[in-house]
Design an enzyme around this catalytic site. Structure first.
Site, PDB file in Angstrom:
ATOM      1  N   LYS A 170       1.831 -40.202 -38.592  1.00 17.95           N
ATOM      2  CA  LYS A 170       3.191 -40.143 -38.033  1.00 17.95           C
ATOM      3  C   LYS A 170       3.545 -38.657 -37.914  1.00 17.95           C
ATOM      4  O   LYS A 170       3.904 -38.019 -38.896  1.00 17.95           O
ATOM      5  CB  LYS A 170       4.179 -40.858 -38.974  1.00 17.95           C
ATOM      6  N   GLY A 201       7.408 -41.508 -33.923  1.00 15.30           N
ATOM      7  CA  GLY A 201       8.657 -42.145 -34.332  1.00 15.30           C
ATOM      8  C   GLY A 201       9.470 -41.247 -35.237  1.00 15.30           C
ATOM      9  O   GLY A 201       9.089 -40.106 -35.516  1.00 15.30           O
ATOM     10  N   GLY A 203      11.374 -40.055 -38.751  1.00 16.25           N
ATOM     11  CA  GLY A 203      11.020 -40.025 -40.168  1.00 16.25           C
ATOM     12  C   GLY A 203      11.580 -41.187 -40.969  1.00 16.25           C
ATOM     13  O   GLY A 203      10.819 -41.910 -41.624  1.00 16.25           O
ATOM     14  N   PRO A 204      12.903 -41.395 -40.919  1.00  9.07           N
ATOM     15  CA  PRO A 204      13.477 -42.450 -41.760  1.00  9.07           C
ATOM     16  C   PRO A 204      13.073 -43.871 -41.326  1.00  9.07           C
ATOM     17  O   PRO A 204      13.302 -44.816 -42.082  1.00  9.07           O
ATOM     18  CB  PRO A 204      14.991 -42.253 -41.588  1.00  9.07           C
ATOM     19  N   GLY A 207       8.245 -43.078 -40.459  1.00  9.38           N
ATOM     20  CA  GLY A 207       7.699 -42.351 -41.612  1.00  9.38           C
ATOM     21  C   GLY A 207       7.909 -43.123 -42.895  1.00  9.38           C
ATOM     22  O   GLY A 207       6.982 -43.287 -43.715  1.00  9.38           O
ATOM     23  N   GLU A 245       2.698 -31.286 -49.596  1.00 13.17           N
ATOM     24  CA  GLU A 245       2.747 -29.854 -49.285  1.00 13.17           C
ATOM     25  C   GLU A 245       4.185 -29.553 -48.909  1.00 13.17           C
ATOM     26  O   GLU A 245       4.632 -29.950 -47.827  1.00 13.17           O
ATOM     27  CB  GLU A 245       1.825 -29.524 -48.102  1.00 13.17           C
ATOM     28  N   CYS A 279       5.732 -22.315 -44.093  1.00 15.05           N
ATOM     29  CA  CYS A 279       6.049 -22.641 -45.491  1.00 15.05           C
ATOM     30  C   CYS A 279       5.530 -21.574 -46.438  1.00 15.05           C
ATOM     31  O   CYS A 279       6.109 -21.342 -47.489  1.00 15.05           O
ATOM     32  CB  CYS A 279       5.524 -24.024 -45.854  1.00 15.05           C
ATOM     33  N   GLU A 371      14.560 -21.974 -49.286  1.00 18.67           N
ATOM     34  CA  GLU A 371      13.727 -21.804 -48.102  1.00 18.67           C
ATOM     35  C   GLU A 371      14.621 -21.823 -46.864  1.00 18.67           C
ATOM     36  O   GLU A 371      15.270 -22.822 -46.577  1.00 18.67           O
ATOM     37  CB  GLU A 371      12.700 -22.939 -48.027  1.00 18.67           C
TER      38      GLU A 371
END
Ligand code: NAP
Ligand code: MG
Length: 464
Positions: A170, A201, A203-204, A207, A245, A279, A371
């Site tokens: 995904k 698609g 995430g919520p 995923g 990660e 990141c 971040e």
């Protein structure tokens, strides 16, 4: 504008079960360039079933044959490298030269490394009277972000396939087009149906369904700490394997005796690359008090060369642009001093943010702890080496970092004191085989090279 209406499941492109679509926007000009289907839980279920059905055959395929398929995949990706770079530039906004060198170049190197590792890795070893088998973990649910969209796909899918696992991917909603291109390459490489499946698609929805699916043995996630925490909790409840990660706030520590001009220039370039959406970016520069004023001047001058729209691209979307500008305002409100850039809007269109350098940053400030994920550098001053270690280790993260000193031995001795997964010594080169991953809340597990392969293996011991 291209309207894609299918997803790659069980070796063919098939329509989504649901009816929704996702618009893909070019962040440099804010135009919709394509739509892709918004996959539902039913699509995820179909993909996981295909991956489960394909697992016994792929797991039993000799590693040398899996290596041949990965080599063929590498060949297809190589043949389409220009298309990959153009696609990432269109959906992420990265300057084309950066897309060619990094967004296309790095995944090619990583894919090649796993073709080689599949061929050479010892999937069996002898320990005393035991034969230890390193077997595939099973079906992998891979959830990836948009910042290095193809690299993050290849860094999961290539080792998973090398190990004998099957995969449902995904990808991020902002960058689904390069994921589609990858699926086409998988198909062209003759990788058997069901071994790799793509569900685009949200995430919520997609995923979440993938992370929670009982047919998934390992969830490998790259993205925000907030979502990673939820995925870890879901996996824990089901005693499912998980690799995370997550974010970073890496320190670039410049020790007395270092080549200050070089350390600052490389440090600024590291933060500005990919518009700061990295990141592992060295977003905190730690400088000894005696060199601090000079470093601030050098950093401000270096940042001024990153002209938005030329050397530095936009952020991926309006939400990230707003978030980053919010952090710049927060830094000013907390007393940090802007020496380059600032929160002011740039002439549109495009989700650009001014490359920004903050001086007079103290360790407890939000801009030194969180971040930001944008072209924003914070310069902090330290008293002595112990102080520098304390500041460098003083966040919840520990993903990467850098140390500069008069000689490598001094820098390496300092690096041993850092709570972080990677440290570049005096500008050491990126190594696509070096284990990459986090200490502390930067994550669980390692990607790339042989360490990345073991994430997708489980061990069985036979006693004779
Ligand atoms: P994110 O939401 O964590 O996105 C990462 C991936 O997880 C995407 O594929 C996303 O889908 C998916 N996802 C979102 N919610 C999910 C859920 N409940 N269950 C399962 N999967 C889910 O990250 P973001 O919102 O794009 O970025 C926010 C911040 O995260 C950034 O500002 C940055 O600080 C951090 N970040 C870190 C990295 C990294 O490399 N470590 C990468 C990207 C972002 P959608 O695309 O549909 O949201
Ligand atoms: Mg999100």
């Amino acid at each position: 504008m291209k309207q894609h209406d299918a997803m790659y499941i069980d070796g063919s492109w098939r329509p989504a079960a649901g009816g929704g679509t996702i618009e893909v926007v070019n962040p440099a000009d804010e135009q919709v360039i394509a739509t892709v289907p918004a996959g539902s839980a039913a699509d995820v279920d179909a993909a996981v079933h295909a991956a489960r059905a394909a697992l016994p055959g792929w797991a039993a395929t000799p590693p040398g044959e899996r290596a041949d398929r990965l080599a063929a995949l590498h060949g297809r990706l190589t043949a389409r490298a220009d298309e990959i770079a153009g696609t990432v530039t269109a959906e992420l906004g990265a300057p084309l030269a950066f897309s060619q060198a990094v967004h296309a170049g790095v995944p090619l190197a990583v894919c090649a490394s796993y073709a080689e590792l599949a061929r050479t890795y010892a999937f069996e070893e002898k320990i005393g009277n035991s034969t230890v088998l390193h077997e595939p973990v099973g079906v992998v649910g891979a959830i990836t972000p948009w910042n290095y969209p193809l690299h993050q796909i290849v860094a999961k899918v290539a080792p998973a396939l090398a190990a004998g696992c099957t995969v449902v991917l995904k990808p991020a909603e902002d960058t689904p087009l390069v994921a589609r291109l990858f699926a086409e390459c998988v198909d062209e490489a003759g990788i058997p149906a069901g071994v790799f499946n793509l569900v685009t698609g949200l995430g919520p929805v997609a995923g979440q369904a993938l992370a929670a699916h009982e047919g998934v043995d390992l969830v490998s996630f790259t993205g925000s700490t907030a979502v990673g925490r939820r995925i870890g909790a879901l996996a824990g409840a089901e005693v499912k394997r998980v690799a995370l990660e997550l974010g970073g706030k890496s320190a670039n520590v410049i020790l007395p005796g270092a080549d200050l001009a070089r350390a600052v220039a490389v440090g600024v370039a590291n933060v500005m690359a990919n518009s700061g959406q990295t990141c592992s970016a060295w977003t905190r520069m730690l400088v000894h008090k005696d060199s601090y004023a000079e470093a601030v001047e050098l950093a401000a001058a270096a940042a001024a060369k990153y002209v938005p729209g030329e050397r530095v691209g936009p952020l991926v979307n309006a939400r990230q642009q707003g978030r980053v500008r919010g952090y710049i305002e927060q830094g000013i409100a907390q007393g940090a001093r802007v020496v380059a850039g600032g929160p002011e809007a740039l002439e549109g269109p495009g989700y650009y943010v001014r490359p920004t350098v903050f001086a007079d940053v103290t360790p407890e400030m939000g801009i030194a702890q969180e971040e930001i994920f944008g072209p924003v550098l914070a310069l902090l001053e330290y008293e002595d080496e112990d102080d520098a270690v304390r500041i460098a280790n003083g966040t919840v993260y520990g993903l990467a970092g850098a140390v500069w000193a008069g000689d490598d031995a001094t820098a390496a001795a300092f690096a041993r004191r850092l709570d972080t997964g990677q440290v570049d010594i005096n500008g050491g080169r990126f190594n696509p085989l070096a284990p990459f991953g986090g200490y502390k809340q930067s994550g669980i597990g390692r990607e790339l090279g042989p360490h990345g392969l073991t994430e997708y293996l489980q061990t069985k011991s036979l006693q004779f």
